[in-house]
Design an enzyme around this catalytic site. Structure first.
Site, PDB file in Angstrom:
ATOM      1  N   HIS B 218       0.817  -1.202   0.000  1.00 21.50           N
ATOM      2  CA  HIS B 218       0.000   0.000   0.000  1.00 21.50           C
ATOM      3  C   HIS B 218       0.854   1.256   0.000  1.00 21.50           C
ATOM      4  O   HIS B 218       0.552   2.221  -0.696  1.00 21.50           O
ATOM      5  CB  HIS B 218      -1.016   0.072   1.141  1.00 21.50           C
ATOM      6  CG  HIS B 218      -1.879   1.273   0.941  1.00 21.50           C
ATOM      7  ND1 HIS B 218      -2.951   1.279   0.081  1.00 21.50           N
ATOM      8  CD2 HIS B 218      -1.743   2.540   1.370  1.00 21.50           C
ATOM      9  CE1 HIS B 218      -3.443   2.496   0.011  1.00 21.50           C
ATOM     10  NE2 HIS B 218      -2.734   3.282   0.779  1.00 21.50           N
ATOM     11  N   TYR B 222       1.443   5.046  -2.457  1.00 22.47           N
ATOM     12  CA  TYR B 222       1.706   6.444  -2.098  1.00 22.47           C
ATOM     13  C   TYR B 222       3.048   6.919  -2.623  1.00 22.47           C
ATOM     14  O   TYR B 222       3.235   8.107  -2.909  1.00 22.47           O
ATOM     15  CB  TYR B 222       1.561   6.649  -0.584  1.00 22.47           C
ATOM     16  CG  TYR B 222       0.102   6.725  -0.246  1.00 22.47           C
ATOM     17  CD1 TYR B 222      -0.642   7.816  -0.657  1.00 22.47           C
ATOM     18  CD2 TYR B 222      -0.549   5.693   0.385  1.00 22.47           C
ATOM     19  CE1 TYR B 222      -1.995   7.865  -0.448  1.00 22.47           C
ATOM     20  CE2 TYR B 222      -1.908   5.733   0.608  1.00 22.47           C
ATOM     21  CZ  TYR B 222      -2.628   6.827   0.187  1.00 22.47           C
ATOM     22  OH  TYR B 222      -3.969   6.857   0.392  1.00 22.47           O
ATOM     23  N   HIS B 372     -10.420   1.032 -11.014  1.00 12.89           N
ATOM     24  CA  HIS B 372     -10.093   2.057 -10.029  1.00 12.89           C
ATOM     25  C   HIS B 372      -8.659   2.558 -10.194  1.00 12.89           C
ATOM     26  O   HIS B 372      -8.414   3.748 -10.340  1.00 12.89           O
ATOM     27  CB  HIS B 372     -10.286   1.510  -8.608  1.00 12.89           C
ATOM     28  CG  HIS B 372      -9.373   2.111  -7.578  1.00 12.89           C
ATOM     29  ND1 HIS B 372      -9.513   3.417  -7.141  1.00 12.89           N
ATOM     30  CD2 HIS B 372      -8.285   1.624  -6.943  1.00 12.89           C
ATOM     31  CE1 HIS B 372      -8.556   3.681  -6.260  1.00 12.89           C
ATOM     32  NE2 HIS B 372      -7.783   2.614  -6.138  1.00 12.89           N
ATOM     33  N   PHE B 373      -7.689   1.638 -10.182  1.00  9.05           N
ATOM     34  CA  PHE B 373      -6.320   2.173 -10.041  1.00  9.05           C
ATOM     35  C   PHE B 373      -5.744   2.706 -11.341  1.00  9.05           C
ATOM     36  O   PHE B 373      -4.731   3.383 -11.314  1.00  9.05           O
ATOM     37  CB  PHE B 373      -5.389   1.195  -9.317  1.00  9.05           C
ATOM     38  CG  PHE B 373      -5.103  -0.103 -10.009  1.00  9.05           C
ATOM     39  CD1 PHE B 373      -4.388  -0.147 -11.186  1.00  9.05           C
ATOM     40  CD2 PHE B 373      -5.518  -1.303  -9.439  1.00  9.05           C
ATOM     41  CE1 PHE B 373      -4.104  -1.351 -11.797  1.00  9.05           C
ATOM     42  CE2 PHE B 373      -5.241  -2.517 -10.044  1.00  9.05           C
ATOM     43  CZ  PHE B 373      -4.532  -2.529 -11.239  1.00  9.05           C
ATOM     44  N   HIS B 374      -6.400   2.440 -12.478  1.00 13.66           N
ATOM     45  CA  HIS B 374      -5.940   3.172 -13.667  1.00 13.66           C
ATOM     46  C   HIS B 374      -6.326   4.642 -13.571  1.00 13.66           C
ATOM     47  O   HIS B 374      -5.732   5.476 -14.238  1.00 13.66           O
ATOM     48  CB  HIS B 374      -6.475   2.535 -14.951  1.00 13.66           C
ATOM     49  CG  HIS B 374      -5.686   1.332 -15.366  1.00 13.66           C
ATOM     50  ND1 HIS B 374      -5.879   0.101 -14.807  1.00 13.66           N
ATOM     51  CD2 HIS B 374      -4.654   1.174 -16.244  1.00 13.66           C
ATOM     52  CE1 HIS B 374      -5.016  -0.760 -15.327  1.00 13.66           C
ATOM     53  NE2 HIS B 374      -4.264  -0.138 -16.193  1.00 13.66           N
ATOM     54  N   ARG B 435     -10.469  -9.849 -12.405  1.00 14.91           N
ATOM     55  CA  ARG B 435      -9.270  -9.234 -12.952  1.00 14.91           C
ATOM     56  C   ARG B 435      -8.235 -10.328 -13.200  1.00 14.91           C
ATOM     57  O   ARG B 435      -8.474 -11.492 -12.891  1.00 14.91           O
ATOM     58  CB  ARG B 435      -8.715  -8.181 -11.993  1.00 14.91           C
ATOM     59  CG  ARG B 435      -8.093  -8.762 -10.745  1.00 14.91           C
ATOM     60  CD  ARG B 435      -7.576  -7.703  -9.791  1.00 14.91           C
ATOM     61  NE  ARG B 435      -6.280  -7.185 -10.199  1.00 14.91           N
ATOM     62  CZ  ARG B 435      -5.424  -6.580  -9.351  1.00 14.91           C
ATOM     63  NH1 ARG B 435      -5.765  -6.441  -8.081  1.00 14.91           N
ATOM     64  NH2 ARG B 435      -4.275  -6.126  -9.764  1.00 14.91           N
ATOM     65  N   ARG B 436      -7.090  -9.977 -13.758  1.00 11.11           N
ATOM     66  CA  ARG B 436      -5.970 -10.894 -13.964  1.00 11.11           C
ATOM     67  C   ARG B 436      -6.409 -12.180 -14.641  1.00 11.11           C
ATOM     68  O   ARG B 436      -6.011 -13.270 -14.255  1.00 11.11           O
ATOM     69  CB  ARG B 436      -5.326 -11.242 -12.619  1.00 11.11           C
ATOM     70  CG  ARG B 436      -4.803 -10.043 -11.889  1.00 11.11           C
ATOM     71  CD  ARG B 436      -4.053 -10.404 -10.654  1.00 11.11           C
ATOM     72  NE  ARG B 436      -2.924  -9.516 -10.475  1.00 11.11           N
ATOM     73  CZ  ARG B 436      -2.101  -9.560  -9.464  1.00 11.11           C
ATOM     74  NH1 ARG B 436      -2.253 -10.462  -8.527  1.00 11.11           N
ATOM     75  NH2 ARG B 436      -1.090  -8.726  -9.368  1.00 11.11           N
TER      76      ARG B 436
END
Ligand code: HEM
Ligand code: CU
Ligand code: CU
Lengths: 152, 559
Positions: B218, B222, B372-374, B435-436
């Site tokens: 995580h 950041y 989300h993370f794209h 996913r994946r």
């Protein structure tokens, strides 16, 4: 501290908003009994695939994930059954997702995962492996058949 | 300012190498959307397997690009603000570590010996050079941090009562987080995985490895994000034609990141066994804590942009939005940054959903996640990185941007593609699309027993978005290398835009020193992680032998 008035207000507002999120989370958790999986110590008993019928409406499923199948691969139960799923892996990490029921667990070697779910509506529910587990990952699916065949 | 040839050369290489690798990284991004939609129903294309490509995609885009850039931007920031170049030998040493690490890992992946994805969860076994390569990239990124700390302390001695420049503070905080969290993954890789992958130790505790990975994992996100935040605070307001609304708000936000970035890792393990619900909930709560500095940032940036718009002559409540340099060739950084921020609104909201404990059960490991993370790592982070790389390179080489008009349009094209892509992925995720997964061969193949017609529209949308993103990405690569091929037209200097503060508060000593914050950080980490590790220790059964990706029997048994 020397801080702008508006700024202080905005920081307060963010804090209140986060508090609101935490509150709704706890509220939903209690109201809908939604939770993350339960934590059990390792026990070899769960590494043999099995369906135990406790009574008419209560079942226990020992689900064992391996490259590239779930055992048992078809689980027949009547409508309204409450099922305890115990999950482990024989080899690499696998996923276990019943999307319509918001069931989401990881199957890990040397560990037992557990969750409980009630199937109120008849139908065929896919259990999809959603963690990459090698070349056959995309073939790895099981099904819960609730009151089949009347349901389909 | 003037900088040495050697400095320029390191920075140039650290910016250009990952951007060249992006060709492969982004190519496979597009391919993933095509495979997943069922438009192709095969396991590999041009000798590159789906999961091999996905490993390359994750490692190149999310580890190599981000780490090289964080180091390069750190060098630039420290040098520009403290008016002194870092130690040359260490700069080169760090560069060679990272490059050799990248080459090792790239070889293992391209040779097909490490198709284990960038999270390399055991007991899938990768080639030892894959683990070693990753470790070298990380260790290489530590050297500059030590050197910058030395530079900072020296500067502080001379300027004890001057406020540390916000960009310098941010760079140091980011690398303190990075150094701390990478200790766990270094332990995982060097002590658990390499000896096990070589066959020296028989088994590995998979739960422990996962927990150590997410101690790192995580904070990793950041580490991706903070360079972008630093640029948003210290560069964006200037480029927009205004000032940073509050300097102190930036400091508060950065220190909160220092406290809360690491002790939240278990929120990636909500669905894991061996960790109790109580520990998971605690990590969930702290995750909400780490949303606060992001709220502060959102407000401060919006206020800064409003100020800029009004200074540029805007009237009315929303007029300032119009008066920003959306398509200004000389201020192209604005286009990249604002594009990233637009995506980040959605990235942040979906992130709060993920963090929300039991709500996570709806979307964990579904297509929602990459959706989300794209909008975070491939949004503000990626656009910030590529925009700033181009800016720094063009200034430092004294070359003009190749095709400047197109350059201001690319970020918006990326945003449009990304919104379509992420909408498709998120929608699919809510319908249980994993996913994946190479969906095309089974779930998206009408001839397969597993066919899921409800995932047809969602994967098609993702593919449409993927095509647009790919186009924007390739245009960027043309512009970057087109600029490199141009002739020098002015003297090359090191220059980055520096925003003044609108509210330039007096120096608050508490927000200008590290010790109390680092101590608090360590305490919170211990509070969050001792129970988690005790859980894992108590509830784990036997360790696991090694597995290859193509055989259900352990490697030992199948020999
Ligand atoms: C043309 C642009 C891109 C496209 C079309 C694209 C598409 C995708 C898709 C479809 C996946 C999910 C594959 C799966 O789970 O089966 C994925 C995963 C991922 N992408 Fe991208 N992507 C692009 C650019 C980027 C960029 C710029 C970054 C980061 C800077 C990035 C980071 C990642 C990461 C970290 C993963 C997760 C890999 C994993 O699950 O192991 N992507 N991408
Ligand atoms: Cu799988
Ligand atoms: Cu996280």
């Amino acid at each position: 501290m020397v801080m702008d008035k508006i700024e202080r207000r905005v920081i307060m507002a963010s804090l209140v908003l986060m508090g609101l999120f935490v509150f709704s989370l706890l509220y939903a958790k209690n109201k809908y009994k939604s939770n993350v999986p339960e934590c059990l110590p390792y026990d070899k008993a769960y590494t043999e695939p099995k369906i135990n019928k406790i009574d008419e409406k209560t079942y226990e499923v020992f689900s064992v994930a391996s490259m590239w199948q779930f055992q048992p691969s078809e689980i027949y139960i009547p409508v309204g059954s409450e099922v305890d799923f115990y999950l482990t892996s024989k080899d690499v990490v696998h996923g276990f997702n019943i999307s319509d029921k918001n069931i989401n667990m990881m199957a890990v070697f040397g560990a037992i995962n557990k969750t409980t779910v009630t199937f109120d509506k008849p139908g065929v529910y896919d259990i999809v492996c959603h963690e990459y587990c090698g070349v056959g990952h995309q073939n790895m699916r099981a099904q819960v058949i609730v009151n089949y065949p009347d349901a389909k | 300012m003037q900088v040495s040839k050697s400095f320029k050369r390191v920075i140039f290489l650290e910016l250009a190498i990952p951007i060249a690798l992006l060709l492969l990284g982004i190519y496979h991004g597009l391919m993933q959307t095509i495979y997943r939609s069922g438009a192709i129903q095969q396991t590999s294309v041009a000798k590159l397997d789906y999961y091999q490509g996905l490993t390359l995609h994750g490692v190149i885009n999310a580890i190599v690009l981000t780490t090289f850039f964080a180091v390069a931007l750190g060098h630039v920031t420290m040098t520009y603000y403290l008016k002194k170049e870092p130690n040359k030998k260490l700069m080169w040493l760090s560069f060679w570590f990272m490059l050799i690490g990248t080459v090792m890992a790239a070889w293992a992946m391209i040779a097909g010996k490490a198709s284990v994805l960038y999270t390399f969860y055991p007991p899938l076994k990768a080639h030892p050079l894959f683990y070693l390569g990753t470790a070298l990239i990380i260790v290489g990124s530590w050297f500059p941090f030590f050197d910058w700390s030395r530079m900072y302390m020296k500067w502080k001695k001379v300027n004890p009562t001057t406020k540390t420049p916000l960009a310098v503070l941010g760079t140091l905080i980011n690398f303190i987080i990075w150094f701390t969290c990478t200790l766990a993954v270094a332990y995982e890789v060097l002590v658990l995985l390499i000896p096990w992958s070589m066959g020296w130790t028989k088994t590995v505790n998979v739960n422990l490895a996962r927990t150590l990975f997410w101690f790192f994992g995580h904070a990793l996100v950041y580490f991706w994000l903070l360079p972008a935040y630093i640029m948003f605070y210290t560069v964006l307001p200037k480029v927009a034609g205004g000032k940073l609304y509050s300097d102190l708000a930036g400091r508060v936000a950065l220190f909160l990141f220092l406290l809360f970035s690491i002790p939240v890792g278990v929120h990636h393990q909500y669905s894991d066994p061996t960790i109790t619900q109580g520990v998971k909930f605690f990590h969930g709560l702290i995750t909400y804590g780490v949303a606060i500095p992001s709220f502060i940032t959102a407000f401060t940036l919006a206020a800064s942009l409003e100020y800029a718009g009004r200074k540029n002559g805007a009237k009315g409540l929303f007029g300032w939005m119009v008066k920003l340099p959306w398509f200004n060739e000389d201020k192209f950084l604005f286009s990249y940054f604002i594009g990233g921020l637009i995506l980040f609104i959605f990235g942040g909201v979906t992130g709060i959903v993920n963090a929300s404990y039991s709500l996570n059960s709806v979307i964990h490991n579904t297509a929602w996640m990459p959706g989300h993370f794209h909008m975070t790592v491939a949004g503000p982070v990626f656009l910030g990185i590529v925009g700033m790389s181009l800016y720094i390179y063009s200034k430092m080489s004294g070359k003009k941007i190749f095709w400047p008009k197109l350059n201001t349009i690319i970020p918006y094209l990326w945003v449009i593609g990304m919104l379509i892509f992420s909408f498709g992925m998120s929608w699919g995720g809510l319908r249980g699309e994993p996913r994946r997964t190479n969906l095309g061969t089974t779930y998206l193949n009408p001839d397969s027993e597993l066919f899921r017609s409800d995932w047809v529209p969602t994967t098609l949308l993702a593919m449409l978005g993927g095509i647009i993103m790919f186009t924007a990405g390739m245009m960027y690569i043309i512009i970057f290398f087109g600029t490199i091929l141009r002739k020098k037209s002015q003297e090359g200097i090191l220059e980055i835009p520096v925003s003044e503060a609108y509210h330039d508060e007096k120096r608050v000593p508490l927000f200008d020193k590290f010790k109390p914050w680092i101590v608090t950080m360590i305490i919170i980490i211990l509070l969050a992680y001792i129970p988690a590790l005790l859980n894992v220790n108590k509830n784990s059964g036997p360790g696991s032998p090694r597995y290859n990706i193509d055989n259900p029997l352990p490697i030992e048994a199948s020999k």
